[in-house]
Structure formats: structure tokens, C-alpha cells
Design a protein around this motif. Structure first.
Motif, PDB file in Angstrom:
ATOM      1  N   ARG A  80       0.926  -1.372  -0.028  1.00 35.00           N
ATOM      2  CA  ARG A  80      -0.069  -0.053   0.038  1.00 35.00           C
ATOM      3  C   ARG A  80       0.828   1.316  -0.058  1.00 35.00           C
ATOM      4  NH1 ARG A  80      -3.744  -2.329   3.239  1.00 35.00           N
ATOM      5  NH2 ARG A  80      -2.713  -1.625   5.245  1.00 35.00           N
ATOM      6  N   ARG A  81       1.964   1.227   0.918  1.00 31.29           N
ATOM      7  CA  ARG A  81       3.012   2.383   0.754  1.00 31.29           C
ATOM      8  C   ARG A  81       3.361   2.478  -0.622  1.00 31.29           C
ATOM      9  NH1 ARG A  81       4.262  -0.026   5.981  1.00 31.29           N
ATOM     10  NH2 ARG A  81       6.271  -0.747   5.162  1.00 31.29           N
ATOM     11  N   ILE A  82       3.914   1.520  -1.240  1.00 23.44           N
ATOM     12  CA  ILE A  82       4.153   1.704  -2.630  1.00 23.44           C
ATOM     13  C   ILE A  82       3.447   2.290  -3.422  1.00 23.44           C
ATOM     14  CG2 ILE A  82       5.282   0.283  -4.576  1.00 23.44           C
ATOM     15  CD1 ILE A  82       6.687  -1.596  -2.836  1.00 23.44           C
ATOM     16  N   ALA A  83       2.273   1.624  -3.580  1.00 26.93           N
ATOM     17  CA  ALA A  83       1.275   2.356  -4.417  1.00 26.93           C
ATOM     18  C   ALA A  83       0.964   3.739  -3.938  1.00 26.93           C
ATOM     19  CB  ALA A  83      -0.138   1.464  -4.100  1.00 26.93           C
ATOM     20  N   GLU A  84       0.875   4.281  -2.702  1.00 27.20           N
ATOM     21  CA  GLU A  84       0.640   5.600  -2.511  1.00 27.20           C
ATOM     22  C   GLU A  84       1.967   6.512  -2.578  1.00 27.20           C
ATOM     23  OE1 GLU A  84      -1.117   4.867   1.390  1.00 27.20           O
ATOM     24  OE2 GLU A  84      -2.897   4.371   0.569  1.00 27.20           O
ATOM     25  N   GLY A  85       3.064   5.817  -2.877  1.00 21.49           N
ATOM     26  CA  GLY A  85       4.234   6.730  -2.959  1.00 21.49           C
ATOM     27  C   GLY A  85       4.909   7.249  -1.769  1.00 21.49           C
ATOM     28  N   ARG A  86       4.715   6.404  -0.575  1.00 29.91           N
ATOM     29  CA  ARG A  86       5.287   6.899   0.888  1.00 29.91           C
ATOM     30  C   ARG A  86       5.820   5.826   1.271  1.00 29.91           C
ATOM     31  NH1 ARG A  86       1.760   5.306   4.815  1.00 29.91           N
ATOM     32  NH2 ARG A  86      -0.210   4.532   3.694  1.00 29.91           N
ATOM     33  N   TYR A  87       6.731   4.792   0.382  1.00 30.66           N
ATOM     34  CA  TYR A  87       7.189   3.628   0.635  1.00 30.66           C
ATOM     35  C   TYR A  87       8.840   4.189   1.086  1.00 30.66           C
ATOM     36  CZ  TYR A  87       9.852  -0.833   0.620  1.00 30.66           C
ATOM     37  OH  TYR A  87      10.303  -1.918   0.856  1.00 30.66           O
ATOM     38  N   GLY A  88       9.257   3.498   1.914  1.00 30.22           N
ATOM     39  CA  GLY A  88      10.818   3.418   2.312  1.00 30.22           C
ATOM     40  C   GLY A  88      11.236   4.631   3.506  1.00 30.22           C
ATOM     41  N   MET A  89      10.070   5.180   3.907  1.00 31.97           N
ATOM     42  CA  MET A  89      10.539   6.261   5.046  1.00 31.97           C
ATOM     43  C   MET A  89      10.018   5.295   6.421  1.00 31.97           C
ATOM     44  SD  MET A  89      11.387   8.238   2.943  1.00 31.97           S
ATOM     45  CE  MET A  89      11.885   9.772   3.893  1.00 31.97           C
ATOM     46  N   CYS A  90      11.160   5.803   7.358  1.00 31.84           N
ATOM     47  CA  CYS A  90      10.996   5.249   8.554  1.00 31.84           C
ATOM     48  C   CYS A  90       9.679   5.667   9.300  1.00 31.84           C
ATOM     49  CB  CYS A  90      12.110   5.441   9.393  1.00 31.84           C
ATOM     50  SG  CYS A  90      12.085   5.100  11.363  1.00 31.84           S
ATOM     51  N   HIS A  91       8.923   4.928  10.050  1.00 30.72           N
ATOM     52  CA  HIS A  91       7.645   5.380  10.778  1.00 30.72           C
ATOM     53  C   HIS A  91       7.879   6.423  12.073  1.00 30.72           C
ATOM     54  CE1 HIS A  91       4.556   2.823   8.215  1.00 30.72           C
ATOM     55  NE2 HIS A  91       5.294   3.272   7.718  1.00 30.72           N
ATOM     56  N   LEU A  92       8.923   6.139  12.484  1.00 28.23           N
ATOM     57  CA  LEU A  92       9.450   6.832  13.734  1.00 28.23           C
ATOM     58  C   LEU A  92      10.121   7.991  13.577  1.00 28.23           C
ATOM     59  CD1 LEU A  92      10.139   3.837  16.284  1.00 28.23           C
ATOM     60  CD2 LEU A  92       8.299   5.741  16.273  1.00 28.23           C
ATOM     61  N   CYS A  93      11.251   8.185  12.729  1.00 29.44           N
ATOM     62  CA  CYS A  93      12.059   9.304  12.464  1.00 29.44           C
ATOM     63  C   CYS A  93      11.852   9.998  11.233  1.00 29.44           C
ATOM     64  CB  CYS A  93      13.498   8.835  12.917  1.00 29.44           C
ATOM     65  SG  CYS A  93      14.325   7.862  11.619  1.00 29.44           S
ATOM     66  N   ARG A  94      11.117   9.165  10.580  1.00 31.81           N
ATOM     67  CA  ARG A  94      10.761   9.784   9.043  1.00 31.81           C
ATOM     68  C   ARG A  94      11.953   9.860   8.016  1.00 31.81           C
ATOM     69  NH1 ARG A  94       5.678   9.098   8.677  1.00 31.81           N
ATOM     70  NH2 ARG A  94       4.997   9.057  10.715  1.00 31.81           N
ATOM     71  N   ARG A  95      13.058   9.199   8.514  1.00 30.24           N
ATOM     72  CA  ARG A  95      14.232   9.420   7.540  1.00 30.24           C
ATOM     73  C   ARG A  95      14.042   8.263   6.635  1.00 30.24           C
ATOM     74  NH1 ARG A  95      17.439  11.697  12.011  1.00 30.24           N
ATOM     75  NH2 ARG A  95      17.665   9.795  12.953  1.00 30.24           N
ATOM     76  N   PRO A  96      14.774   8.195   5.413  1.00 31.68           N
ATOM     77  CA  PRO A  96      14.854   6.984   4.725  1.00 31.68           C
ATOM     78  C   PRO A  96      15.245   5.780   5.486  1.00 31.68           C
ATOM     79  CG  PRO A  96      16.042   8.809   3.723  1.00 31.68           C
ATOM     80  CD  PRO A  96      15.797   9.388   4.993  1.00 31.68           C
ATOM     81  N   VAL A  97      14.579   4.499   5.321  1.00 32.21           N
ATOM     82  CA  VAL A  97      15.131   3.333   5.729  1.00 32.21           C
ATOM     83  C   VAL A  97      16.221   3.000   4.701  1.00 32.21           C
ATOM     84  CG1 VAL A  97      14.404   0.968   6.112  1.00 32.21           C
ATOM     85  CG2 VAL A  97      12.758   2.690   6.614  1.00 32.21           C
ATOM     86  N   GLU A  98      17.418   2.442   5.375  1.00 34.71           N
ATOM     87  CA  GLU A  98      18.440   1.915   4.476  1.00 34.71           C
ATOM     88  C   GLU A  98      18.061   1.049   3.278  1.00 34.71           C
ATOM     89  OE1 GLU A  98      17.809   1.484   7.761  1.00 34.71           O
ATOM     90  OE2 GLU A  98      19.210   2.782   8.895  1.00 34.71           O
ATOM     91  N   ARG A  99      18.424   1.533   2.286  1.00 26.45           N
ATOM     92  CA  ARG A  99      18.169   0.424   1.083  1.00 26.45           C
ATOM     93  C   ARG A  99      18.618  -0.985   1.373  1.00 26.45           C
ATOM     94  NH1 ARG A  99      21.322  -1.088  -3.491  1.00 26.45           N
ATOM     95  NH2 ARG A  99      20.159  -1.218  -5.188  1.00 26.45           N
ATOM     96  N   GLU A 100      19.505  -1.021   1.946  1.00 29.85           N
ATOM     97  CA  GLU A 100      20.321  -2.513   2.084  1.00 29.85           C
ATOM     98  C   GLU A 100      19.188  -3.336   2.982  1.00 29.85           C
ATOM     99  OE1 GLU A 100      21.898   0.241   2.877  1.00 29.85           O
ATOM    100  OE2 GLU A 100      23.020   0.178   0.734  1.00 29.85           O
ATOM    101  N   ARG A 101      18.796  -2.486   4.060  1.00 29.70           N
ATOM    102  CA  ARG A 101      17.706  -3.232   4.939  1.00 29.70           C
ATOM    103  C   ARG A 101      16.565  -3.546   4.095  1.00 29.70           C
ATOM    104  NH1 ARG A 101      15.949  -3.750   9.886  1.00 29.70           N
ATOM    105  NH2 ARG A 101      13.851  -2.810  10.408  1.00 29.70           N
ATOM    106  N   LEU A 102      16.006  -2.389   3.325  1.00 31.82           N
ATOM    107  CA  LEU A 102      14.749  -2.842   2.527  1.00 31.82           C
ATOM    108  C   LEU A 102      15.069  -3.967   1.514  1.00 31.82           C
ATOM    109  CD1 LEU A 102      13.497   0.810   1.732  1.00 31.82           C
ATOM    110  CD2 LEU A 102      12.320  -0.860   3.454  1.00 31.82           C
ATOM    111  N   LEU A 103      16.012  -4.386   1.157  1.00 32.61           N
ATOM    112  CA  LEU A 103      16.222  -5.416  -0.046  1.00 32.61           C
ATOM    113  C   LEU A 103      16.152  -6.474   0.846  1.00 32.61           C
ATOM    114  CD1 LEU A 103      19.187  -3.953  -2.389  1.00 32.61           C
ATOM    115  CD2 LEU A 103      16.866  -4.056  -2.830  1.00 32.61           C
ATOM    116  N   ILE A 104      16.536  -6.633   2.144  1.00 31.70           N
ATOM    117  CA  ILE A 104      16.413  -7.811   2.804  1.00 31.70           C
ATOM    118  C   ILE A 104      14.987  -8.078   3.393  1.00 31.70           C
ATOM    119  CG2 ILE A 104      17.319  -8.996   4.935  1.00 31.70           C
ATOM    120  CD1 ILE A 104      19.787  -7.499   4.412  1.00 31.70           C
ATOM    121  N   VAL A 105      14.343  -6.873   4.143  1.00 28.91           N
ATOM    122  CA  VAL A 105      13.211  -7.001   4.636  1.00 28.91           C
ATOM    123  C   VAL A 105      12.402  -5.705   3.924  1.00 28.91           C
ATOM    124  CG1 VAL A 105      11.999  -6.762   6.880  1.00 28.91           C
ATOM    125  CG2 VAL A 105      14.385  -7.289   6.865  1.00 28.91           C
TER     126      VAL A 105
END
Ligand SMILES: [Zn+2]
Length: 122
Positions: A80-105
């Protein structure tokens, strides 16, 4: 004229190819979990009836189903976040989630640091 659009500050660390691969991965995970839940919910097969569905097995099924449902909910939220264009941001600190982390999880909601803080607080 100055254009104040803020395109690019969201998930700018992910290329369109990254996003496509992550979406693909999430779709596969969703299928896998849905299938897993279907198998658990399905009536026992003949050979299971012969062996009798043991209480221990039923307990394992309940645990597997619970965690499958949890992962499935996370995966669907990520899609849903991908579809809405708000994927990849941390829900707590609002900074981008590490790319390497997203590729694993791919369904990760938090950056590595916030995840650690959350787990330490449990
Ligand atoms: Zn964070």
C-alpha cells in the motif's frame, strides 16, 4: 517563477528498479503467506486423519498461522505504501530506511536504528 514541488525527497534513495524489485518480492511473499494460511485452514487430508491431527501439531499450526498473518499484514501495508508513493521512510524518525535493509526486509517500517530502539524497549 520558483517551483516549490518537493518531488524526490521521498524514497529518493530507491531507484525505480529497486522499487520494482521490492514490489515483486512483496507480491511473492504475499502469495506464499496466503498459500500457507490456506494450507493450515484446509480440512486435514486423509493421511493426517489416519495419524490423527495431534494436539501438538494443532498448536504449531496456530503459531505458524499467527505469524503468517502478521507478516501478511506487514507485506500488504508495504504494498500500500508503494502504491501511495510513501514507501521507504521510517515510521518513527521519518528518515529514509536504509536501502540494504529494505532489500532484505522489504516490509520494514522502521530504519535499523529505530527498530533496535523498539526491540530494546520490549
Ligand atoms: Zn527511524
Amino acid at each position: 517563477m520558483v517551483n516549490h514541488q518537493t518531488i524526490g525527497d521521498r524514497a529518493a534513495h530507491l531507484s525505480p528498479e529497486d522499487l520494482a524489485a521490492l514490489r515483486e518480492n512483496l507480491h511473492e511473499q504475499r502469495l506464499f503467506r496466503q498459500e500457507q494460511l490456506r494450507r493450515i485452514a484446509a480440512p486435514p487430508r486423509a493421511e493426517d486423519l489416519l495419524r490423527r491431527h495431534s494436539a501438538a501439531q494443532a498448536e504449531v499450526d496456530v503459531k505458524v498461522a499467527a505469524s503468517a498473518r502478521m507478516v501478511l499484514a506487514d507485506v500488504e501495508a508495504a504494498l500500500r505504501r508503494i502504491a501511495e508513493g510513501r514507501y521507504g521512510m521510517c515510521h518513527l524518525c521519518r528518515r529514509p530506511v536504509e536501502r540494504e535493509r529494505l532489500l532484505i526486509v522489504p516490509q520494514a517500517r522502521y530504519c535499523a536504528r529505530c527498530q533496535q530502539v523498539r526491540e530494546a524497549g520490549r
